[in-house]
Design a protein around this motif. Sequence first.
Motif, mmCIF file in Angstrom:
data_model
loop_
_atom_site.group_PDB
_atom_site.id
_atom_site.type_symbol
_atom_site.label_atom_id
_atom_site.label_comp_id
_atom_site.label_asym_id
_atom_site.label_seq_id
_atom_site.Cartn_x
_atom_site.Cartn_y
_atom_site.Cartn_z
ATOM 1 N N ASN A 1 71.463 -36.098 91.309
ATOM 2 C CA ASN A 1 70.457 -37.080 91.718
ATOM 3 C C ASN A 1 70.173 -38.103 90.622
ATOM 4 N N GLY A 2 71.222 -38.544 89.941
ATOM 5 C CA GLY A 2 71.064 -39.580 88.929
ATOM 6 C C GLY A 2 70.520 -39.122 87.608
ATOM 7 N N ASN A 3 70.420 -37.803 87.413
ATOM 8 C CA ASN A 3 69.916 -37.243 86.164
ATOM 9 C C ASN A 3 70.938 -36.276 85.566
ATOM 10 N N ILE A 4 70.855 -36.042 84.268
ATOM 11 C CA ILE A 4 71.696 -35.050 83.621
ATOM 12 C C ILE A 4 71.068 -33.668 83.827
ATOM 13 N N ALA A 5 71.803 -32.808 84.554
ATOM 14 C CA ALA A 5 71.300 -31.459 84.810
ATOM 15 C C ALA A 5 71.721 -30.483 83.722
ATOM 16 N N GLY A 6 72.743 -30.822 82.973
ATOM 17 C CA GLY A 6 73.204 -29.950 81.896
ATOM 18 C C GLY A 6 74.362 -30.578 81.164
ATOM 19 N N GLN B 1 77.686 -23.047 76.640
ATOM 20 C CA GLN B 1 76.401 -23.738 76.519
ATOM 21 C C GLN B 1 75.797 -24.028 77.889
ATOM 22 N N LEU B 2 76.631 -24.413 78.854
ATOM 23 C CA LEU B 2 76.137 -24.680 80.202
ATOM 24 C C LEU B 2 75.630 -23.402 80.860
ATOM 25 N N LYS B 3 76.330 -22.317 80.627
ATOM 26 C CA LYS B 3 75.897 -21.036 81.173
ATOM 27 C C LYS B 3 74.514 -20.664 80.641
ATOM 28 N N GLU B 4 74.319 -20.860 79.342
ATOM 29 C CA GLU B 4 73.026 -20.557 78.735
ATOM 30 C C GLU B 4 71.939 -21.489 79.265
ATOM 31 N N GLU B 5 72.279 -22.773 79.388
ATOM 32 C CA GLU B 5 71.302 -23.753 79.873
ATOM 33 C C GLU B 5 70.890 -23.463 81.307
ATOM 34 N N ALA B 6 71.866 -22.999 82.104
ATOM 35 C CA ALA B 6 71.583 -22.720 83.510
ATOM 36 C C ALA B 6 70.885 -21.374 83.689
ATOM 37 N N GLY B 7 70.922 -20.520 82.646
ATOM 38 C CA GLY B 7 70.399 -19.169 82.789
ATOM 39 C C GLY B 7 71.156 -18.407 83.847
ATOM 40 N N SER B 8 72.483 -18.632 83.865
ATOM 41 C CA SER B 8 73.321 -18.096 84.932
ATOM 42 C C SER B 8 74.088 -16.872 84.467
ATOM 43 N N SER B 9 74.291 -15.917 85.378
ATOM 44 C CA SER B 9 75.123 -14.753 85.093
ATOM 45 C C SER B 9 76.588 -15.034 85.417
ATOM 46 N N ASN C 1 80.257 -16.562 85.072
ATOM 47 C CA ASN C 1 81.118 -16.944 83.959
ATOM 48 C C ASN C 1 82.043 -18.092 84.301
ATOM 49 N N ASP C 2 82.054 -18.517 85.564
ATOM 50 C CA ASP C 2 82.931 -19.619 85.968
ATOM 51 C C ASP C 2 82.116 -20.892 86.161
ATOM 52 N N LEU C 3 82.795 -22.018 86.012
ATOM 53 C CA LEU C 3 82.118 -23.313 86.080
ATOM 54 C C LEU C 3 81.532 -23.579 87.455
ATOM 55 N N GLU C 4 82.202 -23.127 88.504
ATOM 56 C CA GLU C 4 81.695 -23.358 89.853
ATOM 57 C C GLU C 4 80.310 -22.740 90.036
ATOM 58 N N GLY C 5 80.144 -21.492 89.576
ATOM 59 C CA GLY C 5 78.854 -20.842 89.702
ATOM 60 C C GLY C 5 77.780 -21.528 88.885
ATOM 61 N N ILE C 6 78.131 -21.954 87.675
ATOM 62 C CA ILE C 6 77.181 -22.674 86.814
ATOM 63 C C ILE C 6 76.797 -24.005 87.442
ATOM 64 N N PHE C 7 77.790 -24.694 87.992
ATOM 65 C CA PHE C 7 77.548 -25.985 88.657
ATOM 66 C C PHE C 7 76.559 -25.818 89.807
ATOM 67 N N THR D 1 72.727 -27.435 90.056
ATOM 68 C CA THR D 1 72.460 -28.437 91.092
ATOM 69 C C THR D 1 71.664 -27.872 92.262
ATOM 70 N N GLY D 2 71.135 -26.652 92.079
ATOM 71 C CA GLY D 2 70.247 -26.074 93.084
ATOM 72 C C GLY D 2 70.917 -25.634 94.351
ATOM 73 N N ASP D 3 72.248 -25.402 94.317
ATOM 74 C CA ASP D 3 72.981 -25.046 95.531
ATOM 75 C C ASP D 3 73.634 -23.675 95.438
ATOM 76 N N GLU D 4 73.071 -22.792 94.618
ATOM 77 C CA GLU D 4 73.764 -21.527 94.388
ATOM 78 C C GLU D 4 73.629 -20.539 95.545
ATOM 79 N N ASP D 5 72.563 -20.632 96.320
ATOM 80 C CA ASP D 5 72.362 -19.686 97.421
ATOM 81 C C ASP D 5 72.952 -20.270 98.695
#
Length: 258
Positions: free
Chosen positions: A210-215, A221-229, A231-237, A241-245
């Motif tokens: 949405n026109g902003n830097i999300a990470g 570093q992206l994994k840590e920033e996202a607080g994500s479990s 390990n792949d970029l798709e899951g972090i992405f 971007t709020g579309d994980e579920d």
Amino acid sequence: MLNTIEINNIYKRYGTTNALNGINLSIQSGQIYGVLGPNGSGKTTLLKIIAGILPASSGDVSVNGISVRENPDAIKSITGYIPETPALYESLTPVEYFNFLASVFKIDEHALRDRINAFANALEIGKYLDEFIGSLSFGTKQKVAIIGSLIHDPQVIVMDEGMNGLDPKSSKIIKELLKDITARGKTVIFSTHIMEIAETVCDTISILYNGNIAGTGNLAQLKEEAGSSNNDLEGIFLKLTGDEDLDNLLDSLRDSIK
């Protein structure tokens, strides 16, 4: 390592819509920098502004110390831009197109011939060099666009989904070539929807939403920033971007096609 590109508080407005909302990034030389995001996130807008093709509404970009706002022509002279859909002179042949570019960028005749032969051989388009560009397939046009953007040996390469339509062999050659280019201290800014390519090619990634830097960062570093479990970029992405579920969406879709 010096910062090749400084993006300072970039806004881009289309009427009452903000496509970019104060983007700030530092992109170092000698790396492949990925810009990822969903459709409509502002990726193409940002890349066009960096390449001097589209003016920002406010803010500025500095490329090798040159202001894009003040001197877009100087930026274009040191930048190679490869769009998602090739925009070429379709009434010319590839050779005529490359000769035209050589006259613009003042490329030595012998260097031009060597580069054309090397690219044509690597990307297997030698038999099309004297055909009208308008008669070529999409993939072949994309190869012509890539050659045209690299033929003047630019300092900065901006690829906006620039490998669309390439066969696997050509895609592999271009990815390896980009790594060689950055090893020489040049900079590649790379946009793609294909997470596997971004994960294997890019040194640093910024995710736009949405026109902003999300990470921003490397994969760890992206994994840590996202607080994500994940390990792949798709899951972090998807997390950033709020579309994980996606389960509810998939359940609804499955129900609708039963």
